[in-house]
Design a protein around this motif. Structure first.
Motif, short mmCIF file in Angstrom:
data_model
loop_
_atom_site.label_atom_id
_atom_site.label_comp_id
_atom_site.label_asym_id
_atom_site.label_seq_id
_atom_site.Cartn_x
_atom_site.Cartn_y
_atom_site.Cartn_z
N PHE A 70 -4.89 -24.06 -36.85
CA PHE A 70 -4.14 -23.27 -37.83
C PHE A 70 -3.58 -22.01 -37.17
O PHE A 70 -2.40 -21.68 -37.33
CB PHE A 70 -5.06 -22.90 -39.00
CG PHE A 70 -4.43 -21.98 -40.01
CD1 PHE A 70 -3.62 -22.49 -41.00
CD2 PHE A 70 -4.65 -20.61 -39.95
CE1 PHE A 70 -3.04 -21.65 -41.93
CE2 PHE A 70 -4.08 -19.77 -40.88
CZ PHE A 70 -3.26 -20.28 -41.87
N LEU A 116 2.94 -18.48 -41.93
CA LEU A 116 1.75 -18.88 -42.69
C LEU A 116 1.97 -20.21 -43.41
O LEU A 116 1.08 -21.06 -43.43
CB LEU A 116 1.39 -17.80 -43.72
CG LEU A 116 0.59 -16.62 -43.18
CD1 LEU A 116 0.46 -15.54 -44.25
CD2 LEU A 116 -0.78 -17.06 -42.71
N LYS A 117 3.15 -20.39 -43.99
CA LYS A 117 3.45 -21.64 -44.69
C LYS A 117 3.42 -22.82 -43.72
O LYS A 117 2.78 -23.85 -44.00
CB LYS A 117 4.84 -21.55 -45.34
CG LYS A 117 5.29 -22.83 -45.99
CD LYS A 117 6.73 -22.71 -46.48
CE LYS A 117 7.25 -24.06 -46.93
NZ LYS A 117 8.69 -24.01 -47.22
N PHE A 129 -0.15 -23.52 -42.55
CA PHE A 129 -0.93 -24.21 -43.59
C PHE A 129 -0.54 -25.68 -43.67
O PHE A 129 -1.40 -26.55 -43.77
CB PHE A 129 -0.73 -23.53 -44.95
CG PHE A 129 -1.45 -24.26 -46.05
CD1 PHE A 129 -2.82 -24.18 -46.16
CD2 PHE A 129 -0.75 -25.04 -46.95
CE1 PHE A 129 -3.49 -24.86 -47.16
CE2 PHE A 129 -1.41 -25.74 -47.95
CZ PHE A 129 -2.78 -25.65 -48.06
#
Length: 161
Positions: free
Chosen positions: A110, A128-129, A132
């Motif tokens: 991640f 971040l998107k 994820f």
């Protein structure tokens, strides 16, 4: 079948299945195919204990798992608007994470995808998107491979007894 042959076949089946489970998590080892090799050994050494139909179904599922494992990260990263840097970062994270089990295997990919996307775009929200989505893709493919290895191992070891 002689006891020594039975013992050696059983040890080979168990070791291949264990390696298959490890390979379901690590990117360098083909997990489900190793479990399928164990089932194939059982098929030939214990005739009638594993059906040809079961062996073929597991082969097809292994091919599907390999295809999903190869294409899912690219597809999910692309659908999420991510760059190749995120994919590379995630892959590096998987390799580095192997040295810090169990949480390293889950969290470092991640972080790798996040850093890779951040290098490419300098946008934290997008990074971040993408991280994820990359993480989700990794977890889904690993989960599918672990379930498949569990099914194959169950039938392989059950057939030995």
């Amino acid at each position: 079948m002689q006891y020594l042959t039975y013992f050696l076949v059983l040890i080979a089946v168990i070791l291949l299945n264990i390696t298959g489970f490890v390979g379901s998590i690590t990117p360098a080892i083909p997990g489900p195919p190793l479990c399928l090799i164990a089932m194939t050994i059982v098929y030939f050494f214990f005739p009638g204990s594993v059906s040809t139909t079961l062996l073929i179904v597991m082969l097809v599922l292994c091919l599907i798992a390999a295809t999903i494992d190869y294409f899912a990260p690219m597809l999910v990263t692309k659908l999420g608007g991510g760059s190749k840097h995120a994919m590379v970062g995630s892959t590096i994270g998987i390799i580095v994470g192997l040295f810090f089990p169990p949480w390293g295997i889950i969290l470092i990919p991640f972080v790798g995808a996040f850093v890779g996307e951040l290098i490419a775009n300098f946008k934290i929200g997008k990074a971040l998107k993408v991280a994820f989505l990359s993480f989700l893709s990794f977890m889904l493919t690993v989960g599918f491979k672990l379930i498949l290895c569990s099914i194959i191992a169950f039938f392989s070891i059950k057939a030995c007894f």
